[in-house]
Design a protein around this motif. Structure first.
Motif, short mmCIF file in Angstrom:
data_model
loop_
_atom_site.label_atom_id
_atom_site.label_comp_id
_atom_site.label_asym_id
_atom_site.label_seq_id
_atom_site.Cartn_x
_atom_site.Cartn_y
_atom_site.Cartn_z
N VAL A 107 0.85 -1.20 0.00
CA VAL A 107 0.00 0.00 0.00
C VAL A 107 0.87 1.24 0.00
O VAL A 107 0.63 2.19 -0.75
CB VAL A 107 -0.96 0.00 1.21
N ARG A 108 1.90 1.24 0.83
CA ARG A 108 2.80 2.41 0.91
C ARG A 108 3.53 2.66 -0.40
O ARG A 108 3.82 3.80 -0.75
CB ARG A 108 3.81 2.20 2.03
N ALA A 109 3.82 1.60 -1.15
CA ALA A 109 4.55 1.74 -2.41
C ALA A 109 3.68 2.32 -3.51
O ALA A 109 4.19 2.91 -4.47
CB ALA A 109 5.10 0.39 -2.84
N ALA A 110 2.37 2.18 -3.40
CA ALA A 110 1.47 2.70 -4.43
C ALA A 110 1.41 4.22 -4.36
O ALA A 110 1.77 4.84 -3.36
CB ALA A 110 0.08 2.11 -4.24
N ARG A 111 0.95 4.82 -5.45
CA ARG A 111 0.84 6.27 -5.52
C ARG A 111 -0.19 6.75 -4.50
O ARG A 111 -1.34 6.31 -4.49
CB ARG A 111 0.40 6.67 -6.92
N GLY A 112 0.22 7.62 -3.58
CA GLY A 112 -0.65 8.12 -2.52
C GLY A 112 -0.84 7.13 -1.39
O GLY A 112 -1.62 7.38 -0.47
#
Length: 181
Positions: A107-112
């Motif tokens: 989740v943290r790696a995704a945009r936003g």
């Protein structure tokens, strides 16, 4: 005769002041319960909204998104009688989806995703605190309402007997232990 009458009046005034003080204290406790319940409701709504938003953001795998969305939607739509069960189900869904740190890192790696993960971590940590404040206020009001004086003189009036909120609000370990959030 007059000194006896004076002592009776003084005793009645003292009893009246004590009863008035106790009734005021009970009223303040009931107000505190109402405020704590409103804060708890706000935190539960925030947690469900953030979970629902994250489930529809496309950063989770489809199965996790579906589980999280359905639990969050059920928690937001639950009637008061079934709300504790629905909120417990949301807690279990959050633990199932975010039980491993890999999912949080994805989740943290995704945009936003960094902001979304931080917002969800804050939401899941605030729910147990809000529930604890509410239940502490309920415990204090119940203790006062059990006193004979309160019962005999009906100092609680028509206020309903306060009920504690009992639900599973254990946050996922991957979200609860995040430093800096």
């Amino acid at each position: 005769m007059t000194s006896t009458l004076i002592w009776i009046v003084v005793a009645l005034v003292a009893i009246g002041l004590y009863l008035s003080w106790t009734a005021g204290r009970l009223d303040r406790l009931h107000s505190r319960i109402d405020a704590a319940r409103a804060a708890l409701d706000a935190q539960l709504l925030r947690r469900a909204s953030v979970a629902q938003e994250l489930a529809t953001a496309g950063v989770l795998d489809p199965a996790a998104s579906m589980v999280l969305y359905e639990a969050a939607h059920a928690a937001r739509q639950a009637e008061e009688d079934h709300r504790e069960v629905a909120e417990s189900d949301l807690s279990q869904a959050l633990r199932a989806v975010f039980g491993a740190t890999e999912q949080v890192e994805a989740v943290r790696a995704a945009r936003g995703g960094e902001e979304a993960a931080r917002e969800l971590a804050q939401a899941v940590r605030r729910v147990p605190m809000a529930r604890r404040f509410h239940n502490d206020a309920v415990r204090a009001a119940r203790a006062l309402r059990r006193h004979r004086t309160v019962r005999w003189f009906r100092l609680a009036g028509h206020a309903p007997f306060p009920l504690a909120v009992e639900m599973d609000d254990e946050p996922p370990t991957a979200l609860a232990d995040r430093p800096g959030t």
